[in-house]
Scaffold this active site. Structure first.
Site, PDB file in Angstrom:
ATOM      1  N   SER A  49       0.786  -1.226  -0.201  1.00  0.00           N
ATOM      2  CA  SER A  49       0.157  -0.129   0.064  1.00  0.00           C
ATOM      3  C   SER A  49       0.797   1.423   0.030  1.00  0.00           C
ATOM      4  CB  SER A  49      -1.048  -0.066   0.971  1.00  0.00           C
ATOM      5  OG  SER A  49      -1.841  -1.219   1.074  1.00  0.00           O
ATOM      6  N   THR A 107      -5.837  -3.306   7.849  1.00  0.00           N
ATOM      7  CA  THR A 107      -5.653  -4.722   7.249  1.00  0.00           C
ATOM      8  C   THR A 107      -5.734  -5.689   8.517  1.00  0.00           C
ATOM      9  OG1 THR A 107      -4.424  -6.078   5.561  1.00  0.00           O
ATOM     10  CG2 THR A 107      -3.220  -4.463   7.071  1.00  0.00           C
ATOM     11  N   LYS A 120      -9.905  -5.545  10.874  1.00  0.00           N
ATOM     12  CA  LYS A 120     -10.691  -4.901   9.885  1.00  0.00           C
ATOM     13  C   LYS A 120     -12.413  -4.897  10.485  1.00  0.00           C
ATOM     14  CE  LYS A 120      -8.767  -6.045   5.393  1.00  0.00           C
ATOM     15  NZ  LYS A 120      -9.179  -6.728   4.217  1.00  0.00           N
ATOM     16  N   ASP A 176     -12.371  -2.830  -0.307  1.00  0.00           N
ATOM     17  CA  ASP A 176     -11.848  -4.095  -0.721  1.00  0.00           C
ATOM     18  C   ASP A 176     -13.023  -4.384  -1.864  1.00  0.00           C
ATOM     19  OD1 ASP A 176      -9.707  -4.715   0.409  1.00  0.00           O
ATOM     20  OD2 ASP A 176     -10.674  -5.567   2.017  1.00  0.00           O
ATOM     21  N   GLY A 213     -14.142 -20.531   0.038  1.00  0.00           N
ATOM     22  CA  GLY A 213     -13.596 -19.635   1.471  1.00  0.00           C
ATOM     23  C   GLY A 213     -15.004 -19.127   2.221  1.00  0.00           C
ATOM     24  N   ALA A 230     -12.664 -11.916   3.395  1.00  0.00           N
ATOM     25  CA  ALA A 230     -12.679 -11.703   2.241  1.00  0.00           C
ATOM     26  C   ALA A 230     -13.902 -12.037   1.259  1.00  0.00           C
ATOM     27  CB  ALA A 230     -11.317 -11.976   1.402  1.00  0.00           C
ATOM     28  N   GLY A 253      -5.460 -11.363  -8.111  1.00  0.00           N
ATOM     29  CA  GLY A 253      -6.155 -10.077  -7.401  1.00  0.00           C
ATOM     30  C   GLY A 253      -5.462  -9.066  -7.164  1.00  0.00           C
TER      31      GLY A 253
HETATM   32  P1  NAP Z   1      -9.119 -15.347   6.350  1.00  0.00           P
HETATM   33  O1  NAP Z   1     -10.356 -14.290   6.732  1.00  0.00           O
HETATM   34  O2  NAP Z   1      -8.043 -15.633   7.255  1.00  0.00           O
HETATM   35  O3  NAP Z   1      -9.997 -16.473   5.658  1.00  0.00           O
HETATM   36  C1  NAP Z   1      -9.099 -17.495   5.130  1.00  0.00           C
HETATM   37  C2  NAP Z   1      -9.935 -18.437   4.445  1.00  0.00           C
HETATM   38  O4  NAP Z   1      -8.982 -19.596   3.929  1.00  0.00           O
HETATM   39  C3  NAP Z   1     -10.785 -19.343   5.319  1.00  0.00           C
HETATM   40  O5  NAP Z   1     -12.050 -19.507   4.434  1.00  0.00           O
HETATM   41  C4  NAP Z   1     -10.143 -20.431   5.562  1.00  0.00           C
HETATM   42  O6  NAP Z   1     -11.028 -21.652   5.654  1.00  0.00           O
HETATM   43  C5  NAP Z   1      -9.396 -20.835   4.366  1.00  0.00           C
HETATM   44  N1  NAP Z   1      -8.159 -21.725   4.484  1.00  0.00           N
HETATM   45  C6  NAP Z   1      -7.279 -21.413   4.997  1.00  0.00           C
HETATM   46  N2  NAP Z   1      -6.265 -22.321   5.042  1.00  0.00           N
HETATM   47  C7  NAP Z   1      -6.931 -23.495   4.657  1.00  0.00           C
HETATM   48  C8  NAP Z   1      -6.688 -24.779   4.362  1.00  0.00           C
HETATM   49  N3  NAP Z   1      -5.574 -25.418   4.632  1.00  0.00           N
HETATM   50  N4  NAP Z   1      -7.703 -25.566   3.786  1.00  0.00           N
HETATM   51  C9  NAP Z   1      -8.832 -25.099   3.385  1.00  0.00           C
HETATM   52  N5  NAP Z   1      -9.044 -23.774   3.597  1.00  0.00           N
HETATM   53  C10 NAP Z   1      -8.355 -23.045   4.293  1.00  0.00           C
HETATM   54  O7  NAP Z   1      -8.439 -14.303   5.157  1.00  0.00           O
HETATM   55  P2  NAP Z   1      -9.098 -13.345   4.382  1.00  0.00           P
HETATM   56  O8  NAP Z   1      -8.838 -11.892   4.617  1.00  0.00           O
HETATM   57  O9  NAP Z   1     -10.314 -13.656   4.051  1.00  0.00           O
HETATM   58  O10 NAP Z   1      -8.123 -13.482   2.813  1.00  0.00           O
HETATM   59  C11 NAP Z   1      -8.364 -14.530   2.039  1.00  0.00           C
HETATM   60  C12 NAP Z   1      -7.316 -14.672   0.941  1.00  0.00           C
HETATM   61  O11 NAP Z   1      -7.775 -13.219   0.258  1.00  0.00           O
HETATM   62  C13 NAP Z   1      -5.876 -14.156   1.333  1.00  0.00           C
HETATM   63  O12 NAP Z   1      -5.152 -15.182   0.624  1.00  0.00           O
HETATM   64  C14 NAP Z   1      -5.595 -12.735   1.267  1.00  0.00           C
HETATM   65  O13 NAP Z   1      -4.245 -12.512   0.832  1.00  0.00           O
HETATM   66  C15 NAP Z   1      -6.440 -12.351  -0.194  1.00  0.00           C
HETATM   67  N6  NAP Z   1      -7.082 -11.191  -0.144  1.00  0.00           N
HETATM   68  C16 NAP Z   1      -6.591 -10.364  -1.388  1.00  0.00           C
HETATM   69  C17 NAP Z   1      -7.233  -9.066  -1.474  1.00  0.00           C
HETATM   70  C18 NAP Z   1      -6.816  -8.122  -2.456  1.00  0.00           C
HETATM   71  O14 NAP Z   1      -6.924  -6.894  -2.627  1.00  0.00           O
HETATM   72  N7  NAP Z   1      -6.460  -8.956  -3.775  1.00  0.00           N
HETATM   73  C19 NAP Z   1      -8.053  -8.488  -0.660  1.00  0.00           C
HETATM   74  C20 NAP Z   1      -8.151  -9.310   0.759  1.00  0.00           C
HETATM   75  C21 NAP Z   1      -7.933 -10.595   0.720  1.00  0.00           C
HETATM   76  P3  NAP Z   1     -11.557 -21.686   7.567  1.00  0.00           P
HETATM   77  O15 NAP Z   1     -12.805 -20.598   7.483  1.00  0.00           O
HETATM   78  O16 NAP Z   1     -12.053 -23.357   7.312  1.00  0.00           O
HETATM   79  O17 NAP Z   1     -10.520 -21.654   8.354  1.00  0.00           O
END
Ligand code: NAP
Length: 289
Positions: free
Chosen positions: A22, A66, A70, A106, A130, A134, A256
């Site tokens: 950022s 972040t 959030k 986002d 997921g 996000a 992304g």
């Molecule tokens: P989060 O709240 O921690 O959620 C993580 C998700 O991944 C949950 O659904 C979790 O499942 C799942 N997960 C993690 N490890 C797993 C595994 N080994 N097997 C199966 N499922 C698994 O994270 P978030 O903030 O939503 O972010 C998710 C992704 O989006 C990240 O990679 C982040 O970098 C990306 N993102 C990108 C942007 C962008 O601007 N491009 C913005 C936001 C996020 P459970 O619920 O079962 O734990």
């Protein structure tokens, strides 16, 4: 960039924060547009009340928020826009009289990416992999544009069901009759029963994030034969395991990066009341690639 006594200060709070892109995006935009501001990273702790009060007292004009703050920061704001309240997360705070006001850019970032790529969600069958923060934002964006159906697949079913219930209530409150009965939760083993053959899939898990480069949360090749468009929210690596599956089966795949850039651009525009020129956005994209 020359910092002087009138330079406006912006920043990002999170923990960890050292990998954030950022500051590079925001400082590039300020320099390109000749706006006297600087954007810095702050490693935060859980005392969000002290952090919010302190940043406000110092006149920090805008803050990005972040992981993992959030949602928790919302109770220290003067208010927030309606969609951020429904999602239960903000990533952008604007200095206003009486306190910070919260936004979720986002969702605005992903919306702009989809518009730029000519991807319309209206009437389409959508799958969300997921159910974290996000995925929740993506689910609300999808529900807001009257899709045909939404299917959420997550390791933890209770989190997926909570999102389903919340977006179904939102769809009902917005008078989108029929959508709430087309919002489903499946396990990965049940993926063959997903609605539709021309799917738009959002990969919203952290599986495949560098250094786990080729890992993918969904490894069923038969599923990918039904996918027309796959959007991975991950941008490091630039081609993920999920994107490789989509492309191998003949679908279009996106990472992304544009979502990341556009969430920053949207925050910049909210803070400064300007439109960031297209040429500057392309410069930022080249720089991050
Ligand atoms: P989060 O709240 O921690 O959620 C993580 C998700 O991944 C949950 O659904 C979790 O499942 C799942 N997960 C993690 N490890 C797993 C595994 N080994 N097997 C199966 N499922 C698994 O994270 P978030 O903030 O939503 O972010 C998710 C992704 O989006 C990240 O990679 C982040 O970098 C990306 N993102 C990108 C942007 C962008 O601007 N491009 C913005 C936001 C996020 P459970 O619920 O079962 O734990």
């Amino acid at each position: 960039m020359e910092i002087n006594g009138q330079t406006a200060v912006y920043g990002i709070i999170g923990n960890p924060i050292k990998h954030t892109s950022s500051p590079a995006i925001h400082n590039h935009i300020s320099q390109a547009m000749g706006i006297d501001s600087v954007y810095v990273p702050f490693v935060a702790n859980d005392d969000l009340e002290a952090i919010t009060t302190g940043l406000y007292a110092l006149g920090v004009r805008g803050i990005n928020v972040t992981v993992p703050y959030k949602s928790d920061i919302m109770k220290y704001l003067r208010g927030n826009e309606d969609m951020a309240g429904r999602i239960g997360a903000v990533n952008t705070l604007k200095y206003t009289e009486g306190g910070y006001y919260g936004y979720n850019t986002d969702i605005l970032g992903l919306k702009r990416e989809l518009e730029e790529e000519n991807i319309s969600l209206q009437g389409r069958d959508i799958v969300i992999l997921g159910a974290g923060g996000a995925a929740r934002a993506v689910a609300f964006l999808c529900a807001s544009v009257k899709p045909g159906s939404i299917t959420i697949i997550n390791r933890s079913g209770d989190k997926a069901r909570r999102i389903r219930d919340d977006i179904a209530a939102y769809a009902d409150s917005e008078g989108m009759s029929g959508l709430s009965s087309n919002i489903n939760v499946l396990t990965s083993d049940e993926v063959c029963s997903v609605n539709g053959n021309d799917l738009i899939v959002f990969q919203c898990t952290s599986v495949g994030l560098s250094p786990g480069d080729d890992e993918c949360v969904m490894n069923d090749e038969a599923f990918y034969s039904k996918v027309a468009v796959g959007v991975d929210l991950i941008y490091k690596p630039s081609v993920t395991g999920f994107m490789k599956y989509v492309e191998k089966a003949g679908g279009r795949a996106y990472n992304g990066l544009k979502m990341l850039i556009y969430q920053a651009v949207s925050a910049y525009e909210i803070w400064n009341d300007v439109l960031v020129p297209e040429a500057v956005i392309r410069e930022v994209e080249r720089k991050l690639k």
